[in-house]
Enzyme design. Structure first.
Site, PDB file in Angstrom:
ATOM      1  N   ASN B   9       0.840  -1.189   0.000  1.00 16.04           N
ATOM      2  CA  ASN B   9       0.000   0.000   0.000  1.00 16.04           C
ATOM      3  C   ASN B   9       0.883   1.249   0.000  1.00 16.04           C
ATOM      4  O   ASN B   9       1.456   1.600   1.033  1.00 16.04           O
ATOM      5  CB  ASN B   9      -0.916  -0.036   1.233  1.00 16.04           C
ATOM      6  CG  ASN B   9      -1.804   1.184   1.320  1.00 16.04           C
ATOM      7  OD1 ASN B   9      -1.776   2.061   0.447  1.00 16.04           O
ATOM      8  ND2 ASN B   9      -2.590   1.263   2.377  1.00 16.04           N
ATOM      9  N   HIS B  14       5.406   2.485   6.292  1.00 16.64           N
ATOM     10  CA  HIS B  14       5.804   1.088   6.474  1.00 16.64           C
ATOM     11  C   HIS B  14       7.081   0.942   7.282  1.00 16.64           C
ATOM     12  O   HIS B  14       7.877   1.885   7.379  1.00 16.64           O
ATOM     13  CB  HIS B  14       6.029   0.440   5.104  1.00 16.64           C
ATOM     14  CG  HIS B  14       4.788   0.320   4.294  1.00 16.64           C
ATOM     15  ND1 HIS B  14       3.892  -0.697   4.465  1.00 16.64           N
ATOM     16  CD2 HIS B  14       4.274   1.111   3.333  1.00 16.64           C
ATOM     17  CE1 HIS B  14       2.878  -0.529   3.630  1.00 16.64           C
ATOM     18  NE2 HIS B  14       3.085   0.571   2.932  1.00 16.64           N
ATOM     19  N   PHE B  53      18.179   1.671 -11.558  1.00 16.60           N
ATOM     20  CA  PHE B  53      17.372   1.556 -12.780  1.00 16.60           C
ATOM     21  C   PHE B  53      18.307   1.790 -13.955  1.00 16.60           C
ATOM     22  O   PHE B  53      18.875   2.890 -14.087  1.00 16.60           O
ATOM     23  CB  PHE B  53      16.251   2.596 -12.792  1.00 16.60           C
ATOM     24  CG  PHE B  53      15.290   2.452 -11.640  1.00 16.60           C
ATOM     25  CD1 PHE B  53      14.226   1.564 -11.724  1.00 16.60           C
ATOM     26  CD2 PHE B  53      15.457   3.184 -10.481  1.00 16.60           C
ATOM     27  CE1 PHE B  53      13.351   1.413 -10.646  1.00 16.60           C
ATOM     28  CE2 PHE B  53      14.584   3.049  -9.406  1.00 16.60           C
ATOM     29  CZ  PHE B  53      13.529   2.153  -9.494  1.00 16.60           C
ATOM     30  N   HIS B  71      17.061  12.322   7.242  1.00 12.05           N
ATOM     31  CA  HIS B  71      16.526  12.673   8.567  1.00 12.05           C
ATOM     32  C   HIS B  71      15.367  11.728   8.846  1.00 12.05           C
ATOM     33  O   HIS B  71      14.313  11.812   8.213  1.00 12.05           O
ATOM     34  CB  HIS B  71      16.080  14.140   8.603  1.00 12.05           C
ATOM     35  CG  HIS B  71      17.233  15.091   8.594  1.00 12.05           C
ATOM     36  ND1 HIS B  71      17.178  16.315   7.982  1.00 12.05           N
ATOM     37  CD2 HIS B  71      18.465  14.971   9.132  1.00 12.05           C
ATOM     38  CE1 HIS B  71      18.353  16.922   8.148  1.00 12.05           C
ATOM     39  NE2 HIS B  71      19.148  16.130   8.834  1.00 12.05           N
ATOM     40  N   GLU B  74      11.416  12.294   9.022  1.00 12.39           N
ATOM     41  CA  GLU B  74      10.705  12.922   7.897  1.00 12.39           C
ATOM     42  C   GLU B  74      10.077  11.842   7.012  1.00 12.39           C
ATOM     43  O   GLU B  74      10.439  11.665   5.853  1.00 12.39           O
ATOM     44  CB  GLU B  74      11.680  13.845   7.145  1.00 12.39           C
ATOM     45  CG  GLU B  74      12.147  14.983   8.050  1.00 12.39           C
ATOM     46  CD  GLU B  74      13.351  15.778   7.528  1.00 12.39           C
ATOM     47  OE1 GLU B  74      13.732  15.600   6.372  1.00 12.39           O
ATOM     48  OE2 GLU B  74      13.904  16.584   8.309  1.00 12.39           O
ATOM     49  N   LYS B  87       7.035   4.090  -9.598  1.00 10.65           N
ATOM     50  CA  LYS B  87       6.634   4.957 -10.715  1.00 10.65           C
ATOM     51  C   LYS B  87       7.676   4.904 -11.842  1.00 10.65           C
ATOM     52  O   LYS B  87       7.329   4.805 -13.018  1.00 10.65           O
ATOM     53  CB  LYS B  87       6.489   6.398 -10.189  1.00 10.65           C
ATOM     54  CG  LYS B  87       6.041   7.418 -11.207  1.00 10.65           C
ATOM     55  CD  LYS B  87       4.591   7.247 -11.543  1.00 10.65           C
ATOM     56  CE  LYS B  87       4.104   8.360 -12.469  1.00 10.65           C
ATOM     57  NZ  LYS B  87       2.834   7.959 -13.120  1.00 10.65           N
ATOM     58  N   ARG B 129      15.842  12.335  14.633  1.00 15.74           N
ATOM     59  CA  ARG B 129      16.302  12.883  13.354  1.00 15.74           C
ATOM     60  C   ARG B 129      17.665  12.325  12.920  1.00 15.74           C
ATOM     61  O   ARG B 129      17.933  12.140  11.735  1.00 15.74           O
ATOM     62  CB  ARG B 129      16.407  14.401  13.533  1.00 15.74           C
ATOM     63  CG  ARG B 129      17.193  15.176  12.494  1.00 15.74           C
ATOM     64  CD  ARG B 129      17.309  16.636  12.964  1.00 15.74           C
ATOM     65  NE  ARG B 129      18.308  17.399  12.249  1.00 15.74           N
ATOM     66  CZ  ARG B 129      18.031  18.316  11.323  1.00 15.74           C
ATOM     67  NH1 ARG B 129      16.789  18.553  10.965  1.00 15.74           N
ATOM     68  NH2 ARG B 129      18.988  18.998  10.736  1.00 15.74           N
ATOM     69  N   HIS B 198      13.607  15.852   1.653  1.00 15.29           N
ATOM     70  CA  HIS B 198      13.353  16.090   3.078  1.00 15.29           C
ATOM     71  C   HIS B 198      11.896  16.517   3.254  1.00 15.29           C
ATOM     72  O   HIS B 198      11.153  16.665   2.302  1.00 15.29           O
ATOM     73  CB  HIS B 198      14.232  17.246   3.585  1.00 15.29           C
ATOM     74  CG  HIS B 198      15.681  16.930   3.683  1.00 15.29           C
ATOM     75  ND1 HIS B 198      16.343  16.865   4.874  1.00 15.29           N
ATOM     76  CD2 HIS B 198      16.606  16.665   2.724  1.00 15.29           C
ATOM     77  CE1 HIS B 198      17.610  16.575   4.662  1.00 15.29           C
ATOM     78  NE2 HIS B 198      17.813  16.453   3.368  1.00 15.29           N
ATOM     79  N   GLU B 272      12.208  20.180   0.225  1.00  9.40           N
ATOM     80  CA  GLU B 272      11.474  20.014   1.477  1.00  9.40           C
ATOM     81  C   GLU B 272      10.029  19.777   1.073  1.00  9.40           C
ATOM     82  O   GLU B 272       9.365  20.680   0.558  1.00  9.40           O
ATOM     83  CB  GLU B 272      11.571  21.290   2.332  1.00  9.40           C
ATOM     84  CG  GLU B 272      12.967  21.591   2.831  1.00  9.40           C
ATOM     85  CD  GLU B 272      13.321  20.867   4.124  1.00  9.40           C
ATOM     86  OE1 GLU B 272      12.440  20.222   4.719  1.00  9.40           O
ATOM     87  OE2 GLU B 272      14.493  20.949   4.516  1.00  9.40           O
TER      88      GLU B 272
END
Lengths: 93, 311
Positions: B9, B14, B53, B71, B74, B87, B129, B198, B272
């Protein structure tokens, strides 16, 4: 597991260099155990700081006494964490 | 909806194991394009895997490095990276842009650049972090892996206090996670682009972080970043601020993209990702796919420019 009951996130608006240095003084204070999520840098960038529940009172007093504008963006961090945990458990299922 | 052979999913957060397993699945689903490569290990001896790839074996082709999760708290960055991996694989030979990029270049994607930190955020402290290395003589653990690169190491915007969130570590590359990436990139020798993902606050930045001095390629990088930010905004209007790290957020020495840039990788950017601060580092899972989708258009714009402007 570390818990964050009653911990809040403050968004502090800084308007000039003087306010940035006042705020830096606050966030560098080791005994308040603040966790800076967005650091004081430029004027038009608000600062986000995680404030442990035990430090709420002194931090609020400091901000008010120094005339620094702030708002509480996360009222209780543990509630968010619990929701996230619950969501992860559901997804694992 | 992305194709997936195992019902992974992409709209959920995860564990490290689940992410590594899905990397394996992607490699199995696209054996002629993707492979999972171990580039090193973390301080606590967890493997560090990249997805490579490539449409051609042999001499290292010009390559793109996509870095996420340096970090550990995040989480949207690791989640976006694993969506991006699927993708890239599923759009090859379907989307002319990604197909032509992969016919000329290789892409290396590191979804979890700080595995120990990531596991720690899931088991001990959600807001962690740094890495989890030991600091002799200090009760505090870890260094900030984005202050640990050999780019004006221990300069502005980093701390020499091991208890600080921006502790730079005892020396450049002291963090084995950073050294693993540095060694891999240097051994490869043909990287042209390095993008570090980030969160939060919607920014697209380029070198330098360690000085307010303009980078020699600042003009080109700025134009490209603005185009990428515009493409990204076209999905759902997320507005990014664009500029050099030092003057856009704050001075930061020892950062990944400054190291990349100073080592000849011209197209170096930090993103970010989406999150206004309402959720801090706890972006609700239902925003993972919207974030990944918009980020993808930004990344694609940069990668297309790299493809067309190899040097």
């Amino acid at each position: 597991r570390e818990k964050f009951f009653g911990d809040q996130v403050f968004r502090i608006n800084v308007r000039n260099g003087d306010e940035i240095s006042k705020l830096s003084q606050l966030v560098n204070s080791n005994n308040l155990k603040l966790n800076v999520w967005k650091s004081p840098s430029t004027f038009n960038r608000p600062v986000d700081v995680l404030v442990p529940s035990v430090s709420l009172q002194p931090v609020k007093s400091f901000l008010t006494s120094q005339g620094l504008e702030y708002e509480v963006t996360i009222e209780d961090l543990q509630t968010l964490l619990d929701n996230e945990d619950e969501e992860m458990r559901q997804n694992e299922g | 909806q992305e194709r997936s052979s195992n019902n992974f999913n992409y709209g959920a957060y995860h564990s490290l194991e689940a992410i590594y397993h899905e990397m394996d699945n992607i490699a199995s689903d696209f054996p002629d394009l993707a492979s999972r490569v171990k580039i090193g290990h973390s301080f606590e001896n967890r493997p560090m895997y990249v997805l490579k790839f490539s449409t051609e074996e042999g001499v290292p082709r010009p390559a793109i490095w996509l870095n996420a999760g340096i970090h550990s708290r995040e989480w949207i960055s690791q989640a976006t990276a694993i969506w991006t991996a699927r993708k890239i694989a599923s759009d090859y030979q379907r989307d002319p842009a990604i197909t032509s990029i992969l016919e000329k270049m290789d892409i290396f994607l590191l979804p979890v650049a700080n595995p120990d930190g990531y596991v720690y955020t899931q088991t001990q402290n959600r807001l962690w972090r740094k890495t989890r290395s030991l600091n002799p003589g200090s009760p505090c653990f870890g260094a900030d892996p984005n202050r640990n690169w050999n780019a004006s190491f221990a300069g502005k915007g980093a701390s020499d206090d091991p208890c600080s969130e921006v502790y730079h570590g005892p020396h450049a590359n002291s963090e084995v996670e950073v050294k693993s990436v540095v060694d891999f990139i240097q051994k490869h020798g043909n990287f042209k682009c390095f993008i570090d993902l980030h969160s939060y606050s919607q920014l697209m930045m380029y070198p330098y972080g360690y000085t307010a001095k303009k980078a020699p390629d600042a003009e080109e990088l700025d134009k490209l970043a603005r185009r990428a930010a515009k493409a990204l905004a076209s999905v759902s209007g997320t507005e990014y601020q664009v500029g050099p790290t030092c003057t856009t957020v704050y001075p930061a020495s020892g950062s990944s993209i400054d190291w990349a840039y100073d080592n000849g990788i011209k197209f170096a950017f930090t993103l970010e990702l989406r999150d206004t601060g309402t959720y801090g580092f706890l972006l609700p899972a239902n925003q993972i796919i919207p974030t990944a989708e918009e980020t993808w258009l930004g990344l694609k714009t940069i990668m297309e420019h790299v493809r067309d402007n190899l040097y």
